[in-house]
Motif scaffolding. Structure first.
Motif, PDB file in Angstrom:
ATOM      1  N   GLU A 175       0.821  -1.208   0.000  1.00 55.21           N
ATOM      2  CA  GLU A 175       0.000   0.000   0.000  1.00 55.21           C
ATOM      3  C   GLU A 175       0.855   1.259   0.000  1.00 55.21           C
ATOM      4  O   GLU A 175       0.513   2.261  -0.643  1.00 55.21           O
ATOM      5  CB  GLU A 175      -0.915  -0.007   1.231  1.00 55.21           C
ATOM      6  CG  GLU A 175      -1.904   1.141   1.270  1.00 55.21           C
ATOM      7  CD  GLU A 175      -2.903   1.088   0.120  1.00 55.21           C
ATOM      8  OE1 GLU A 175      -3.288   2.170  -0.376  1.00 55.21           O
ATOM      9  OE2 GLU A 175      -3.288  -0.032  -0.278  1.00 55.21           O
ATOM     10  N   TRP A 214       1.705   2.354  -3.592  1.00 57.89           N
ATOM     11  CA  TRP A 214       0.708   2.510  -4.651  1.00 57.89           C
ATOM     12  C   TRP A 214       0.499   3.966  -5.057  1.00 57.89           C
ATOM     13  O   TRP A 214       0.412   4.281  -6.251  1.00 57.89           O
ATOM     14  CB  TRP A 214      -0.609   1.872  -4.228  1.00 57.89           C
ATOM     15  CG  TRP A 214      -1.612   1.888  -5.345  1.00 57.89           C
ATOM     16  CD1 TRP A 214      -2.817   2.531  -5.353  1.00 57.89           C
ATOM     17  CD2 TRP A 214      -1.486   1.274  -6.621  1.00 57.89           C
ATOM     18  NE1 TRP A 214      -3.454   2.340  -6.549  1.00 57.89           N
ATOM     19  CE2 TRP A 214      -2.648   1.571  -7.360  1.00 57.89           C
ATOM     20  CE3 TRP A 214      -0.496   0.494  -7.226  1.00 57.89           C
ATOM     21  CZ2 TRP A 214      -2.858   1.125  -8.650  1.00 57.89           C
ATOM     22  CZ3 TRP A 214      -0.687   0.050  -8.525  1.00 57.89           C
ATOM     23  CH2 TRP A 214      -1.863   0.361  -9.218  1.00 57.89           C
ATOM     24  N   ARG A 215       0.450   4.865  -4.089  1.00 59.64           N
ATOM     25  CA  ARG A 215       0.208   6.265  -4.434  1.00 59.64           C
ATOM     26  C   ARG A 215       1.347   6.860  -5.261  1.00 59.64           C
ATOM     27  O   ARG A 215       1.092   7.478  -6.307  1.00 59.64           O
ATOM     28  CB  ARG A 215      -0.035   7.089  -3.171  1.00 59.64           C
ATOM     29  CG  ARG A 215      -0.297   8.570  -3.470  1.00 59.64           C
ATOM     30  CD  ARG A 215      -0.739   9.316  -2.230  1.00 59.64           C
ATOM     31  NE  ARG A 215      -2.047   8.868  -1.785  1.00 59.64           N
ATOM     32  CZ  ARG A 215      -2.673   9.352  -0.719  1.00 59.64           C
ATOM     33  NH1 ARG A 215      -2.082  10.299   0.011  1.00 59.64           N
ATOM     34  NH2 ARG A 215      -3.853   8.901  -0.367  1.00 59.64           N
ATOM     35  N   SER A 247       1.193   5.369  -8.768  1.00 65.92           N
ATOM     36  CA  SER A 247       0.085   5.928  -9.536  1.00 65.92           C
ATOM     37  C   SER A 247       0.445   7.310 -10.070  1.00 65.92           C
ATOM     38  O   SER A 247       0.120   7.664 -11.213  1.00 65.92           O
ATOM     39  CB  SER A 247      -1.178   6.013  -8.667  1.00 65.92           C
ATOM     40  OG  SER A 247      -1.573   4.738  -8.208  1.00 65.92           O
ATOM     41  N   ARG A 248       1.127   8.074  -9.237  1.00 67.07           N
ATOM     42  CA  ARG A 248       1.537   9.421  -9.669  1.00 67.07           C
ATOM     43  C   ARG A 248       2.492   9.349 -10.858  1.00 67.07           C
ATOM     44  O   ARG A 248       2.392  10.159 -11.801  1.00 67.07           O
ATOM     45  CB  ARG A 248       2.191  10.150  -8.490  1.00 67.07           C
ATOM     46  CG  ARG A 248       2.716  11.530  -8.828  1.00 67.07           C
ATOM     47  CD  ARG A 248       3.087  12.288  -7.556  1.00 67.07           C
ATOM     48  NE  ARG A 248       3.966  11.522  -6.690  1.00 67.07           N
ATOM     49  CZ  ARG A 248       5.297  11.480  -6.837  1.00 67.07           C
ATOM     50  NH1 ARG A 248       5.872  12.151  -7.813  1.00 67.07           N
ATOM     51  NH2 ARG A 248       6.037  10.790  -6.004  1.00 67.07           N
ATOM     52  N   GLN A 272      -8.467   2.339 -12.701  1.00 68.20           N
ATOM     53  CA  GLN A 272      -7.119   2.742 -13.100  1.00 68.20           C
ATOM     54  C   GLN A 272      -6.559   1.816 -14.172  1.00 68.20           C
ATOM     55  O   GLN A 272      -5.924   2.272 -15.129  1.00 68.20           O
ATOM     56  CB  GLN A 272      -6.200   2.761 -11.882  1.00 68.20           C
ATOM     57  CG  GLN A 272      -6.436   3.951 -10.957  1.00 68.20           C
ATOM     58  CD  GLN A 272      -5.629   3.840  -9.692  1.00 68.20           C
ATOM     59  OE1 GLN A 272      -5.756   2.857  -8.956  1.00 68.20           O
ATOM     60  NE2 GLN A 272      -4.818   4.845  -9.406  1.00 68.20           N
TER      61      GLN A 272
END
Length: 370
Positions: free
Chosen positions: A125, A128-129, A132-133, A185
């Motif tokens: 986790e 993931w951010r 994604s960016r 996504q």
């Protein structure tokens, strides 16, 4: 991992192509992880992977390179009071490429994460951010020109390889999203990957069906040997074969591969350079990919004969003399060597298996007759 342990060893004796390579390039990371995992060094691969992730977690833009302690400011300076090897000038410390816009970096990071993750079937986790960016940055910028994998100091171009690596970012991002059941996504990123691929196939291929260095040119570029390894197209696609054979026939000196023709490329520098050893090893892998096993083995054996007395390689080789040029030892070269040799070994194994009758043991598994 350092790109090399040295600075300013000349790519051309007496020339200006002298750079500081004592830094860690992100684009090397995928090959480093692949090499470590392939050779069974899982602990070292994981350790290097976490070095990469630390660069992402503070929310700042990803750079193409860092200091080995994570330093971001790598200002380039010349030491005018010093001469380098055989009086080469200038002697440089730092590397101005650290703040270049090079669009392959997003794909390099995503491919590294995909390589690390696909055997684990999950993405932590915490990662993931920032991942994604990076995918969204690739989508936002892939239509723009950049300075490319070779860090040219001329005008930015729409480099074909950079576009392909933006496709890698979206393709690997979509695959990772599917592992997380992040369907929205995955769909959006896969659509972006498909759009990028269509653009490359429309604008990055010439009338011979050969991939070219950048849009609106017919110049060749050795980075496009990576197309089958990146799975942008299957190895049996006619455009892949045409590209590999064009580079083999037209972008070589004495069978060794140039990264590009300096007279065809605005790299902001003067003078010649040697053949790029990494590119020659890429040609070995590409030949193996398209089924030219004998040519791949022959070139691999030739390249291995150029190794230094320490069995190491510099960045470049002067084709006629075999002299090593540029910084030494060059890590990227050795990562391509590992990949090339593994390709040749795999191709040889497949030949043996195909030639072995059903139920018989391959020759390398048979006991000698007493």
């Amino acid at each position: 991992m350092l790109a090399a342990a040295t600075t300013s060893l000349p790519e051309t004796p007496g020339g200006e192509r002298n750079w500081d390579y004592r830094y860690s390039w992100i684009r090397d990371s995928t090959w480093m992880l692949w090499g470590l995992y392939s050779l069974g060094f899982d602990w070292e691969a994981n350790d290097f992977f976490y070095f990469i992730t630390e660069m992402l977690e503070d929310g700042s833009d990803i750079q193409v390179m860092y200091g080995i302690g994570g330093e971001r400011e790598l200002e380039e300076k010349t030491l005018a009071h010093l001469d380098g090897y055989e009086n080469a000038r200038p002697v440089r410390i730092g590397n101005g490429a650290y703040n270049h816009r090079q669009h392959d970096v997003w794909g390099a990071v995503l491919d590294s994460f995909y390589l690390h993750t696909k055997s684990r079937d999950s993405v932590a986790e915490r990662f993931w951010r920032p991942l994604s960016r990076l995918v969204d940055e690739a989508i936002a910028h892939w239509r723009e020109p950049d300075r490319g994998i070779w860090e040219v100091r001329g005008e930015p171009k729409h480099f074909t390889f950079s576009k392909i690596m933006c496709w890698v970012a979206c393709d690997r991002g979509a695959r990772l999203a599917r592992l997380r059941d992040a369907h929205e996504q995955a769909t959006r990123w896969q659509e972006a990957a498909d759009e990028i691929k269509a653009d490359v196939l429309a604008n990055g291929v010439d009338d011979r069906d050969v991939f070219v260095q950048h849009y609106e040119t017919e110049a060749l570029d050795a980075s496009l040997l990576l197309i089958p390894m990146l799975r942008f197209l299957p190895a049996d696609d006619p455009r892949v074969r045409a590209t590999v054979e064009a580079i083999e026939n037209e972008l070589t000196e004495d069978g060794l591969v140039l990264r590009y023709r300096v007279e065809e490329t605005d790299d902001g520098l003067t003078g010649e350079e040697g053949t790029f050893t990494i590119c020659s090893f890429w040609l070995v892998s590409a030949l193996a990919e398209i089924g030219e096993t004998a040519r791949a083995r022959q070139l691999c054996e030739k390249l291995l004969s150029y190794a230094s007395p320490l069995l190491l390689y510099a960045e470049e080789i002067e084709a006629r003399s075999g002299r090593h040029l540029g910084n030494f030892p060059q890590a990227f070269t050795h990562l391509a060597l590992i990949n090339a040799v593994m390709h040749v070994i795999k191709a040889d194994q497949e030949l043996v298996q195909n030639a072995t009758p059903p139920g018989a043991r391959p020759p390398h598994e048979r006991r000698p007759t007493l």
